[in-house]
Design an enzyme around this catalytic site. Structure first.
Site, PDB file in Angstrom:
ATOM      1  N   VAL A 170      -7.140 -30.243 -34.684  1.00  0.00           N
ATOM      2  CA  VAL A 170      -7.948 -30.176 -35.906  1.00  0.00           C
ATOM      3  C   VAL A 170      -7.110 -30.055 -37.175  1.00  0.00           C
ATOM      4  CG1 VAL A 170     -10.086 -29.337 -34.833  1.00  0.00           C
ATOM      5  CG2 VAL A 170      -8.378 -27.695 -35.648  1.00  0.00           C
ATOM      6  N   SER A 229      -4.506 -28.213 -31.546  1.00  0.00           N
ATOM      7  CA  SER A 229      -4.682 -28.546 -30.127  1.00  0.00           C
ATOM      8  C   SER A 229      -3.682 -29.556 -29.583  1.00  0.00           C
ATOM      9  CB  SER A 229      -6.099 -29.062 -29.882  1.00  0.00           C
ATOM     10  OG  SER A 229      -7.020 -28.029 -30.077  1.00  0.00           O
ATOM     11  N   TYR A 255      -2.672 -17.955 -27.373  1.00  0.00           N
ATOM     12  CA  TYR A 255      -3.368 -19.210 -27.692  1.00  0.00           C
ATOM     13  C   TYR A 255      -3.379 -19.470 -29.205  1.00  0.00           C
ATOM     14  CZ  TYR A 255      -7.213 -22.509 -28.335  1.00  0.00           C
ATOM     15  OH  TYR A 255      -7.967 -23.587 -28.734  1.00  0.00           O
ATOM     16  N   LYS A 257      -1.657 -28.365 -26.768  1.00  0.00           N
ATOM     17  CA  LYS A 257      -2.186 -28.237 -25.404  1.00  0.00           C
ATOM     18  C   LYS A 257      -1.570 -29.254 -24.441  1.00  0.00           C
ATOM     19  CE  LYS A 257      -6.415 -26.310 -27.301  1.00  0.00           C
ATOM     20  NZ  LYS A 257      -7.816 -26.570 -27.704  1.00  0.00           N
ATOM     21  N   TYR A 274     -11.276 -35.309 -26.491  1.00  0.00           N
ATOM     22  CA  TYR A 274     -12.583 -34.665 -26.306  1.00  0.00           C
ATOM     23  C   TYR A 274     -13.697 -35.666 -26.067  1.00  0.00           C
ATOM     24  CZ  TYR A 274      -9.551 -31.140 -28.142  1.00  0.00           C
ATOM     25  OH  TYR A 274      -8.488 -30.328 -28.339  1.00  0.00           O
TER      26      TYR A 274
HETATM   27  O1  DON Z   1      -9.235 -23.171 -30.878  1.00  0.00           O
HETATM   28  C1  DON Z   1      -9.394 -23.612 -32.000  1.00  0.00           C
HETATM   29  O2  DON Z   1     -10.467 -23.605 -32.533  1.00  0.00           O
HETATM   30  C2  DON Z   1      -8.207 -24.197 -32.746  1.00  0.00           C
HETATM   31  N1  DON Z   1      -7.157 -23.272 -32.832  1.00  0.00           N
HETATM   32  C3  DON Z   1      -7.730 -25.468 -32.128  1.00  0.00           C
HETATM   33  C4  DON Z   1      -8.817 -26.442 -31.928  1.00  0.00           C
HETATM   34  C5  DON Z   1      -8.380 -27.852 -31.956  1.00  0.00           C
HETATM   35  O3  DON Z   1      -7.411 -28.270 -32.562  1.00  0.00           O
HETATM   36  C6  DON Z   1      -9.293 -28.743 -31.269  1.00  0.00           C
HETATM   37  N2  DON Z   1      -8.955 -30.097 -31.520  1.00  0.00           N
HETATM   38  N3  DON Z   1      -9.345 -31.029 -31.974  1.00  0.00           N
END
Ligand code: DON
Length: 309
Positions: free
Chosen positions: A263, A69, A194, A72, A245
């Site tokens: 993540v 993320s 995405y 983003k 978040y």
């Molecule tokens: O959309 C997802 O689940 C992952 N590809 C990215 C999520 C993410 O990194 C959220 N961050 N903390």
């Protein structure tokens, strides 16, 4: 820039890196995507890129990892550069106070995601970039290659496939928004871009350099403007209020900088006018933010006195 700090930056980064492995025990590596679960929790790197072009680093700061993320922050910037404030007709800019992949809020708010950094909001941003460019991932990759000077920078196809195979929740978010008319491109296409965006592989040094335009009020590596001072301020503001978040309040309290987590354990943080920090430590807290990473940034801003406050 550097004369104004009372500490030696390299010494500070080395001290932070030495203390980092002990932090990992407080967290847990993301396991909802098998390709991420395999990374050792105590790994750590940290880089500082300054607006005058120097890069400092410690630990595994040149080791590539899955940015997830953190990407983003860049898609929001690219989308705002093309679309301007009209983007906010389709996505909000308030903290969500909910987990990044929550479905509940989206129904209450009629398919308009609370902000561009929760997954639903990031899907809208990708959709807008797709409409504007025809190739959202390609646009992002070209931008990151240009800012880092790394022509081979790319996504990890194994991670992207793993995301797609375990992407039921993201697919649900996307279909739900499509039912409200808030996705313009086919759901499968938006998800593909995405997942590849999340599967980008970059090091702390790459991320810190790539984020410098946010510290330089919109000025890119080649001296051109991605966007103006106001847009850079806006992206930084949304990073501060929404980038970590449901822990954005705690992150602002402890670190005092705009920041975006992923993540994979990465966090990109902006020191407006000074530079960009990137940290990597795969063990995550309950909100999905790197425990060693937040601790490292907290120590850095406390010791240097550099924050936006
Ligand atoms: O959309 C997802 O689940 C992952 N590809 C990215 C999520 C993410 O990194 C959220 N961050 N903390």
């Amino acid at each position: 820039v550097l004369a104004s700090t009372p500490v030696d930056l390299q010494t500070l980064l080395d001290e932070i890196a030495a203390a980092a492995p002990a932090q990992a025990a407080r967290g847990k590596v993301a396991d909802y995507i098998p390709a991420l679960a395999a990374v050792a929790p105590e790994r750590f790197g940290m880089a500082l890129a300054t607006v005058d072009g120097q890069v400092y680093g410690s630990g595994e700061f040149r080791e590539p990892f899955s940015v997830q993320s953190v990407s983003k922050a860049f898609t929001l910037a690219l989308s705002l550069a093309r679309e301007g404030d009209a983007l906010f007709n389709r996505v909000g800019r308030e903290p969500s106070g909910n987990p990044f992949n929550s479905l509940v809020q989206l129904e209450y708010e009629h398919g308009i995601p609370r902000n561009p950094f929760i997954n639903a909001g990031a899907l809208v941003v990708v959709d807008q970039l797709l409409t504007a460019t025809g190739d959202a991932f390609g646009e992002l990759r070209a931008f990151l290659r240009a800012e880092t000077g790394e022509p081979a920078l790319d996504c990890d196809a194994v991670v992207a496939r793993s995301e797609a195979e375990h992407g039921h929740r993201n697919a649900a978010l996307a279909h739900f928004m499509a039912s409200y008319g808030n996705l313009k491109n086919p759901v499968e296409v938006v998800l593909d871009h995405y997942f590849r965006q999340c599967a980008l592989t970059m090091s702390c040094a790459d991320l810190a350099r790539a984020g410098l335009f946010l510290a330089r009020h919109g000025v890119r590596a080649d001296g051109s403007q991605l966007f103006g001072r106001s847009e850079a301020k806006r992206v930084n503001a949304i990073l501060l209020t929404c980038g970590t978040y449901d822990a954005a309040g705690d992150f602002a309290y402890r670190v005092g900088l705009p920041g975006k987590s992923g993540v994979g354990g990465g966090i990109l943080s902006v020191l407006p006018g000074r530079g960009c920090l990137a940290v990597w430590g795969p063990a995550l807290d309950r909100s999905g933010n790197s425990v060693a990473g937040v601790h490292a940034l907290d120590t850095f801003t406390t010791r240097t006195g550099w924050s936006v406050f």
